[in-house]
Design an enzyme around this catalytic site. Structure first.
Site, PDB file in Angstrom:
ATOM      1  N   HIS A  61       8.637  -7.318  96.059  1.00 44.62           N
ATOM      2  CA  HIS A  61       9.103  -8.719  95.945  1.00 44.62           C
ATOM      3  C   HIS A  61       7.912  -9.655  95.757  1.00 44.62           C
ATOM      4  CE1 HIS A  61      12.268 -11.861  96.868  1.00 44.62           C
ATOM      5  NE2 HIS A  61      11.141 -12.556  96.765  1.00 44.62           N
ATOM      6  N   HIS A  63       6.334 -13.180  93.139  1.00 42.96           N
ATOM      7  CA  HIS A  63       6.566 -14.219  92.118  1.00 42.96           C
ATOM      8  C   HIS A  63       5.284 -14.387  91.311  1.00 42.96           C
ATOM      9  CE1 HIS A  63      10.493 -15.662  93.710  1.00 42.96           C
ATOM     10  NE2 HIS A  63      10.022 -15.067  94.793  1.00 42.96           N
ATOM     11  N   GLN A 156      15.883 -19.758  89.986  1.00 42.59           N
ATOM     12  CA  GLN A 156      15.307 -20.433  91.152  1.00 42.59           C
ATOM     13  C   GLN A 156      16.124 -21.647  91.620  1.00 42.59           C
ATOM     14  OE1 GLN A 156      11.783 -20.321  93.064  1.00 42.59           O
ATOM     15  NE2 GLN A 156      13.490 -21.214  94.171  1.00 42.59           N
ATOM     16  N   HIS A 214      17.732 -13.364  96.075  1.00 42.71           N
ATOM     17  CA  HIS A 214      17.231 -14.178  97.187  1.00 42.71           C
ATOM     18  C   HIS A 214      18.487 -14.631  97.932  1.00 42.71           C
ATOM     19  CE1 HIS A 214      13.547 -14.248  94.909  1.00 42.71           C
ATOM     20  NE2 HIS A 214      12.937 -14.965  95.843  1.00 42.71           N
ATOM     21  N   GLU A 217      17.980 -17.303 102.578  1.00 44.77           N
ATOM     22  CA  GLU A 217      16.592 -17.565 102.982  1.00 44.77           C
ATOM     23  C   GLU A 217      16.549 -18.956 103.608  1.00 44.77           C
ATOM     24  OE1 GLU A 217      13.610 -17.613  99.924  1.00 44.77           O
ATOM     25  OE2 GLU A 217      11.974 -17.596 101.368  1.00 44.77           O
ATOM     26  N   ASP A 313       5.902 -11.509  98.569  1.00 44.86           N
ATOM     27  CA  ASP A 313       6.617 -12.672  98.062  1.00 44.86           C
ATOM     28  C   ASP A 313       5.707 -13.609  97.269  1.00 44.86           C
ATOM     29  OD1 ASP A 313       8.696 -14.382  97.543  1.00 44.86           O
ATOM     30  OD2 ASP A 313       9.002 -15.033  99.602  1.00 44.86           O
TER      31      ASP A 313
HETATM   32 FE   FE2 Z   1      10.973 -14.708  96.692  1.00 44.87          FE
END
Ligand code: FE2
Length: 427
Positions: A61, A63, A156, A214, A217, A313
């Site tokens: 995971h 970005h 996102q 996701h 969260e 992440d």
């Molecule tokens: Fe993430």
């Protein structure tokens, strides 16, 4: 026939082994000292000298589109997920393929140096130009010599928050994104969140792709989309290709509801990925005291038989300003943050870093066994506990029988009255 020989390996189970790699696969594993050294040229031999050797690490995971942007155009001062999303929106307003590829390549090389040969990265699909998707798909082939990249089409800003986002998500998949994402807790309403999960599942089935969402969260105990994802995965029979990333609200659910959700996740076969670096700083940001830790329920999930991986992440971005792209840092944070400092937890942490992360990625020939991929990592450490304690340098990273990274451990000297001498933190 091409061979590579690694001698005197200490494996995670404590055994001493020589490992013979033949034509990119593990050909033989024998007790240390038994492999024929003389038959292999010196430049294709490595003496691990009793150091820890594991299968290659997997980053499940990340970005990569945002990596390396920390502080640009500004730092996240509130420490919240929401401010991170705002800063990223400002940054991506004039983002370019070259910018992303340059930043992401540097981070990928850091990962390779730390023993990572596979990375699952999310690519934001809510920018109308789909520049991030184009860049990360280009990166997928550009870094194929050191890592296998999976690109998640990740909306996102939500799928239903703008009339263009669903089409952009579909376009990203048609461009070649490997995995489908969603972010139901970031949709405007509960109903939109549920629908976004269904849209993602439909798209995954239509295009025969895995899912990685996701999900929940947040510290909000009323954010209940993990149950929706697990239920959809169960009904559709796609749990073994589905990942619930973060699932931090599970921390804040009441125990009765949490027990139901954990059991449902286990029944569905959905995997969970926890992301300690980001979630240790983002969760609890709205709390007064006492301030919740806010990570998912790792112990309960594992006890129920759920595969739980560890992701980093973010590396140097608006959500997490720190990081050197080392999965052992993520595990080290989890040691403290999830009360996993018991000696029995060492094996669990390594299982999460290796087998669980590889399972999330979908690797089928993983692990130090004959016939599997000829990939491994040598740590400057005698065992699993000390490798984690020191986040030991990776002295050799081998991928399909070929070295992709080497590190020469640094030397430290202390100046004593009796004279200078070197100290070794790692062995
Ligand atoms: Fe993430």
């Amino acid at each position: 026939m091409t061979e590579y020989l690694v001698t005197e390996c200490r494996t995670l189970d404590g055994a001493a082994r020589d490992i013979v790699i033949t034509d990119g696969e593990i050909g033989r594993i024998v007790p240390a000292g038994e492999a024929d050294r003389d038959g292999v040229p010196a430049d294709r031999r490595y003496d691990a000298a009793g150091r820890l050797v594991t299968p290659p690490l997997v980053e499940p995971h990340l970005h990569l589109d945002a990596t390396g942007t920390a502080g640009d155009p500004r730092w996240n001062t509130s420490g919240t997920l929401a401010e991170g999303i705002e800063i990223w929106a400002e940054y991506k307003a004039d983002i370019s393929v070259d910018d992303i590829v340059e930043r992401a390549t540097r981070t990928v090389e850091w990962y390779a140096a730390h023993g990572v040969t596979r990375i699952r990265t999310h690519a934001d699909t809510t920018d109308p130009s789909l520049t991030t998707v184009e860049a990360l798909l280009e990166l997928e082939s550009a870094v194929a010599d050191i890592v296998d990249l999976q690109v998640v089409a990740f909306p996102q800003d939500g799928i239903l928050t703008d009339e263009t986002h669903e089409d952009l998500l579909t376009d990203a998949v048609e461009m070649g994104a490997d995995v489908i994402g969603a972010i139901p807790h970031n949709e405007h309403t509960r109903e939109d969140g549920v629908e976004s999960v269904q849209i993602a599942c439909d798209l995954a089935e239509r295009h025969d792709r895995p899912l990685d969402l996701h999900i929940d969260e947040t510290d909000d105990p009323n954010s209940r989309f993990t149950e929706v994802l697990a239920s959809e995965a169960l009904k559709r029979g796609i749990g073994d290709r589905t990942t619930a990333s973060h699932a931090t609200a599970l921390h804040s659910y009441n125990n009765a509801y949490a027990a139901k959700v954990v059991s449902l996740i286990a029944d569905s076969g959905v995997s969970v990925v926890t992301n300690p670096p980001d979630n240790s700083v983002l969760q609890g940001s709205y709390d007064d005291y006492p301030r919740r830790r806010g990570h998912t329920r790792i112990d309960e999930l594992r006890e129920a038989g759920v595969t739980v991986g560890i992701g980093h992440d973010s590396v140097l971005d608006p959500w997490y300003h720190y990081g050197v792209a080392d999965p052992l840092d993520a595990a080290f944070i989890l040691v403290h943050y999830a009360h996993m400092a018991g000696h029995d937890d060492v094996a669990a942490l390594w299982e999460m870093l290796t087998d669980a992360n590889a399972s999330v990625f979908g690797v089928t020939d993983y692990g130090l066994e004959e016939g599997n991929e000829g990939s491994l990592v040598v740590y400057d450490s005698p065992d699993a506990f000390n490798a984690l304690r020191t986040r030991a340098p990776r002295t050799l990273v081998l991928r399909n029988g070929a070295p992709v990274a080497r590190t020469e451990p640094s030397v430290t000297r202390v100046e004593r009255d009796s004279g200078p001498h070197t100290v070794d933190f790692h062995r």
